[in-house]
Motif scaffolding. Structure first.
Motif, PDB file in Angstrom:
ATOM      1  N   ARG A  41     104.682  52.860  94.979  1.00 12.80           N
ATOM      2  CA  ARG A  41     103.524  52.448  95.992  1.00 12.80           C
ATOM      3  C   ARG A  41     102.389  51.979  95.553  1.00 12.80           C
ATOM      4  N   ILE A  42     101.678  52.564  94.281  1.00 13.61           N
ATOM      5  CA  ILE A  42     100.592  52.014  93.769  1.00 13.61           C
ATOM      6  C   ILE A  42     100.642  50.963  93.039  1.00 13.61           C
ATOM      7  N   GLU A  43     101.893  50.838  92.193  1.00 13.99           N
ATOM      8  CA  GLU A  43     102.307  49.545  91.312  1.00 13.99           C
ATOM      9  C   GLU A  43     102.255  48.335  92.551  1.00 13.99           C
ATOM     10  N   LEU A  44     102.942  48.538  93.294  1.00 14.66           N
ATOM     11  CA  LEU A  44     103.174  47.506  94.374  1.00 14.66           C
ATOM     12  C   LEU A  44     101.831  47.003  95.011  1.00 14.66           C
ATOM     13  N   ALA A  45     101.051  47.840  95.360  1.00 21.14           N
ATOM     14  CA  ALA A  45      99.859  47.631  96.037  1.00 21.14           C
ATOM     15  C   ALA A  45      98.991  46.919  95.065  1.00 21.14           C
ATOM     16  N   ALA A  46      98.785  47.418  93.920  1.00 17.95           N
ATOM     17  CA  ALA A  46      97.874  46.828  93.003  1.00 17.95           C
ATOM     18  C   ALA A  46      98.255  45.244  92.489  1.00 17.95           C
ATOM     19  N   HIS A  47      99.721  45.404  92.360  1.00 16.36           N
ATOM     20  CA  HIS A  47     100.244  44.134  91.800  1.00 16.36           C
ATOM     21  C   HIS A  47      99.969  43.208  93.050  1.00 16.36           C
ATOM     22  N   ALA A  48     100.417  43.497  94.142  1.00 17.46           N
ATOM     23  CA  ALA A  48     100.351  42.655  95.335  1.00 17.46           C
ATOM     24  C   ALA A  48      98.821  41.967  95.532  1.00 17.46           C
ATOM     25  N   ALA A  49      97.727  42.952  95.290  1.00 14.41           N
ATOM     26  CA  ALA A  49      96.218  42.236  95.471  1.00 14.41           C
ATOM     27  C   ALA A  49      95.841  41.367  94.492  1.00 14.41           C
ATOM     28  N   ALA A  50      96.408  41.857  93.375  1.00 17.02           N
ATOM     29  CA  ALA A  50      95.900  40.806  92.270  1.00 17.02           C
ATOM     30  C   ALA A  50      96.476  39.675  92.309  1.00 17.02           C
ATOM     31  N   GLU A  51      97.870  39.766  92.706  1.00 10.76           N
ATOM     32  CA  GLU A  51      98.869  38.393  92.432  1.00 10.76           C
ATOM     33  C   GLU A  51      98.246  37.565  93.675  1.00 10.76           C
ATOM     34  N   LEU A  73     103.710  35.700 100.563  1.00  6.00           N
ATOM     35  CA  LEU A  73     102.506  36.347 101.223  1.00  6.00           C
ATOM     36  C   LEU A  73     103.536  37.093 102.360  1.00  6.00           C
ATOM     37  N   HIS A  74     104.344  36.383 103.169  1.00 11.69           N
ATOM     38  CA  HIS A  74     105.027  37.171 104.061  1.00 11.69           C
ATOM     39  C   HIS A  74     105.866  38.326 103.484  1.00 11.69           C
ATOM     40  N   GLU A  75     106.390  37.792 102.364  1.00  9.97           N
ATOM     41  CA  GLU A  75     107.208  39.062 101.742  1.00  9.97           C
ATOM     42  C   GLU A  75     106.419  40.112 101.343  1.00  9.97           C
ATOM     43  N   HIS A  76     105.447  39.945 100.642  1.00 12.41           N
ATOM     44  CA  HIS A  76     104.325  40.962 100.414  1.00 12.41           C
ATOM     45  C   HIS A  76     104.243  42.032 101.733  1.00 12.41           C
ATOM     46  N   HIS A  77     103.978  41.255 102.819  1.00 14.73           N
ATOM     47  CA  HIS A  77     103.617  42.078 103.994  1.00 14.73           C
ATOM     48  C   HIS A  77     104.926  42.886 104.361  1.00 14.73           C
ATOM     49  N   GLU A  78     106.241  42.399 104.277  1.00 13.28           N
ATOM     50  CA  GLU A  78     107.193  43.119 104.561  1.00 13.28           C
ATOM     51  C   GLU A  78     107.427  44.452 103.903  1.00 13.28           C
ATOM     52  N   ILE A  79     107.190  44.075 102.639  1.00 12.23           N
ATOM     53  CA  ILE A  79     107.027  45.411 101.679  1.00 12.23           C
ATOM     54  C   ILE A  79     106.190  46.346 102.041  1.00 12.23           C
ATOM     55  N   ARG A 101     116.166  52.496 100.017  1.00 10.07           N
ATOM     56  CA  ARG A 101     117.109  51.384  99.552  1.00 10.07           C
ATOM     57  C   ARG A 101     116.919  49.979 100.073  1.00 10.07           C
ATOM     58  N   LYS A 102     116.256  50.130 101.288  1.00  7.75           N
ATOM     59  CA  LYS A 102     115.538  48.669 101.978  1.00  7.75           C
ATOM     60  C   LYS A 102     114.563  48.249 101.036  1.00  7.75           C
ATOM     61  N   LEU A 103     113.749  49.172 100.802  1.00  6.80           N
ATOM     62  CA  LEU A 103     112.503  48.694  99.922  1.00  6.80           C
ATOM     63  C   LEU A 103     113.052  48.161  98.598  1.00  6.80           C
ATOM     64  N   SER A 104     113.992  48.693  98.116  1.00 10.96           N
ATOM     65  CA  SER A 104     114.402  48.268  96.634  1.00 10.96           C
ATOM     66  C   SER A 104     114.836  47.003  96.883  1.00 10.96           C
ATOM     67  N   GLU A 105     115.851  46.933  97.761  1.00  5.17           N
ATOM     68  CA  GLU A 105     116.527  45.198  98.065  1.00  5.17           C
ATOM     69  C   GLU A 105     115.415  44.391  98.276  1.00  5.17           C
ATOM     70  N   LYS A 106     114.463  44.806  99.137  1.00  9.05           N
ATOM     71  CA  LYS A 106     113.332  43.654  99.406  1.00  9.05           C
ATOM     72  C   LYS A 106     112.615  43.455  98.107  1.00  9.05           C
ATOM     73  N   VAL A 107     112.193  44.402  97.560  1.00  7.77           N
ATOM     74  CA  VAL A 107     111.462  44.071  96.085  1.00  7.77           C
ATOM     75  C   VAL A 107     112.155  43.430  95.175  1.00  7.77           C
ATOM     76  N   HIS A 108     113.476  43.908  94.807  1.00  7.61           N
ATOM     77  CA  HIS A 108     114.288  42.840  94.239  1.00  7.61           C
ATOM     78  C   HIS A 108     114.510  41.272  94.585  1.00  7.61           C
ATOM     79  N   HIS A 109     114.656  41.455  95.807  1.00  8.51           N
ATOM     80  CA  HIS A 109     114.966  40.186  96.297  1.00  8.51           C
ATOM     81  C   HIS A 109     113.635  38.967  96.164  1.00  8.51           C
ATOM     82  N   HIS A 110     112.338  39.799  96.371  1.00  7.48           N
ATOM     83  CA  HIS A 110     111.021  39.033  96.215  1.00  7.48           C
ATOM     84  C   HIS A 110     110.933  38.601  94.630  1.00  7.48           C
ATOM     85  N   LEU A 111     111.051  39.740  93.799  1.00 13.38           N
ATOM     86  CA  LEU A 111     110.840  39.481  92.475  1.00 13.38           C
ATOM     87  C   LEU A 111     111.747  38.153  91.859  1.00 13.38           C
ATOM     88  N   ARG A 112     112.780  38.161  92.150  1.00 17.16           N
ATOM     89  CA  ARG A 112     113.803  37.188  91.931  1.00 17.16           C
ATOM     90  C   ARG A 112     113.593  36.127  92.373  1.00 17.16           C
TER      91      ARG A 112
END
Length: 152
Positions: A41-51, A73-79, A101-112
């Motif tokens: 949660r912290i990694e995702l939030a810090a990354h999204a804000a700075a990115e 930006l929309h995908e960050h909001h979904e996460i 699992r849904k979070l992991s799938e969304k994160v992997h999709h977004h990063l890819r």
């Protein structure tokens, strides 16, 4: 190799992928599951804000980057929404694991998608000097956000 925004982002992307894998493998009813969720949660939030500040915002200023920035930006909001849901559901039940699992799938999709598409679009917009400057700004803001979120 000279540091640039993409190198900096990929470091966090690698941590996100690893934390997602570990979270999905974690055992229910353990402190380790809670710890992994908190780290992710912290990694995702810090990354999204700075990115968003140091990659998406500059790219939004160019017509060629408008659609891809909005999509990212929309995908960050979904996460963020999935994370919020996971914080209120018991971390021991099947419902929570389904959300993980849904979070992991969304994160992997977004990063890819980001690495395969957005980096190419933005790479054509930014100069090498901008890429290096944005990396330094991203890293500084990521560290600041990570520290602030960890203290909460």
């Amino acid at each position: 190799m000279k540091d640039n925004i993409y190198t900096a982002l990929r470091e966090s992307h690698d941590r996100q992928r690893s934390l997602c894998r570990k979270l999905l493998r974690s055992q229910p009813h353990t402190e380790r599951r809670q710890e992994l969720f908190s780290l992710l949660r912290i990694e995702l939030a810090a990354h999204a804000a700075a990115e968003e500040r140091f990659l998406y915002a500059p790219i939004l200023m160019h017509d060629a980057g408008l659609d891809s920035s909005r999509h990212a930006l929309h995908e960050h909001h979904e996460i963020d929404e999935i994370i919020e849901d996971m914080q209120v559901v018991r971390k021991t039940g099947a419902g929570w694991l389904a959300k993980a699992r849904k979070l992991s799938e969304k994160v992997h999709h977004h990063l890819r998608e980001e690495e395969k598409k957005f980096f190419q679009v933005s790479g054509k917009i930014l100069s090498e000097t901008q890429k290096a400057r944005l990396a330094a700004q991203y890293r500084k803001d990521f560290q600041r956000m990570h520290k602030a979120l960890s203290a909460e």
